[in-house]
Design a protein around this motif. Structure first.
Motif, PDB file in Angstrom:
ATOM      1  N   GLN A  45      41.503  42.000  32.153  1.00 47.02           N
ATOM      2  CA  GLN A  45      41.854  41.351  33.501  1.00 47.02           C
ATOM      3  C   GLN A  45      40.342  42.509  34.115  1.00 47.02           C
TER       4      GLN A  45
ATOM      5  N   ASP B 253      44.054  31.367  25.482  1.00 47.34           N
ATOM      6  CA  ASP B 253      43.989  31.463  26.494  1.00 47.34           C
ATOM      7  C   ASP B 253      43.163  31.201  27.089  1.00 47.34           C
TER       8      ASP B 253
ATOM      9  N   GLU C  51      42.168  31.318  30.239  1.00 48.41           N
ATOM     10  CA  GLU C  51      41.578  32.022  30.817  1.00 48.41           C
ATOM     11  C   GLU C  51      40.334  33.523  30.949  1.00 48.41           C
TER      12      GLU C  51
ATOM     13  N   ALA D  27      51.351  26.507  36.870  1.00 48.73           N
ATOM     14  CA  ALA D  27      50.422  27.795  36.679  1.00 48.73           C
ATOM     15  C   ALA D  27      51.537  28.936  37.414  1.00 48.73           C
TER      16      ALA D  27
ATOM     17  N   ARG E  17      37.351  39.258  32.683  1.00 49.59           N
ATOM     18  CA  ARG E  17      37.554  38.131  32.173  1.00 49.59           C
ATOM     19  C   ARG E  17      36.320  37.238  31.393  1.00 49.59           C
TER      20      ARG E  17
ATOM     21  N   ARG F 215      38.464  32.855  28.040  1.00 47.87           N
ATOM     22  CA  ARG F 215      36.850  32.115  27.266  1.00 47.87           C
ATOM     23  C   ARG F 215      36.046  33.470  27.574  1.00 47.87           C
TER      24      ARG F 215
END
Length: 174
Positions: free
Chosen positions: A87, A50, A52, A8, A91, A54
């Protein structure tokens, strides 16, 4: 777990280097006729890959006019705006993307229901290296603005009274 964190961080550093390269030496657009609706749909699909993201749903509405644009560069702009919106809502929740023809131009609006951008920093968000994010480079919106302007368009921010933020990209039609 440790390897996942290392990967990451490497991905984050790679993204920073890519942002710096694009900012320092932007590629001239390779223009061709493109459906903005198709670009938006492809960008939503890319966002959905991605893990993140979901918990984010993107609702797309409106017309699908044809632009003369660099599809790859414009996808980058749209992806940046959608990631920022995701963001802003931590999310989780919905992002609205609407496309319309307004006064002979194409208008793409990316709306979130997050806390909004405080008035005192609204103009700063397009400045290079300005960021309010822990891991942000501060180049996303400045590169997006430059890309939109290279296409003969403009990008602006609206803050509706009910809250959230709407990023508005206006581009010439083909």
């Amino acid at each position: 777990r440790i390897i996942a964190e290392m990967v990451a961080r490497i991905d984050s550093l790679n993204q920073m280097v890519q942002d710096l390269l694009v900012f320092a030496r932007p590629a001239p657009p390779t223009r061709a006729p493109v459906s903005i609706g198709r670009l938006v749909t492809e960008t939503v699909e890319l966002l959905g890959t991605d893990p993140e993201m979901r918990g984010v749903t993107v609702d797309v509405s409106g017309a699908s006019p044809t632009l003369t644009a660099d599809a790859g560069l414009m996808k980058g702009v749209l992806l940046n705006l959608m990631i920022n919106a995701a963001q802003a809502i931590a999310r989780r929740g919905r992002i609205g993307v609407s496309i319309a023809e307004v006064d002979g131009r194409c208008e793409v609006r990316v709306a979130d229901t997050g806390p909004g951008i405080p008035p005192e920093i609204r103009e700063k968000v397009f400045e290079p290296f300005f960021t309010t994010k822990h891991r942000g480079t501060g180049l996303g919106l400045s590169v997006a603005r430059r890309t939109v302007e290279l296409h003969g368009g403009r990008i602006s921010i609206e803050s509706p009274p009910e809250g959230g933020t709407v990023m508005v990209v206006t581009l010439p039609l083909a």
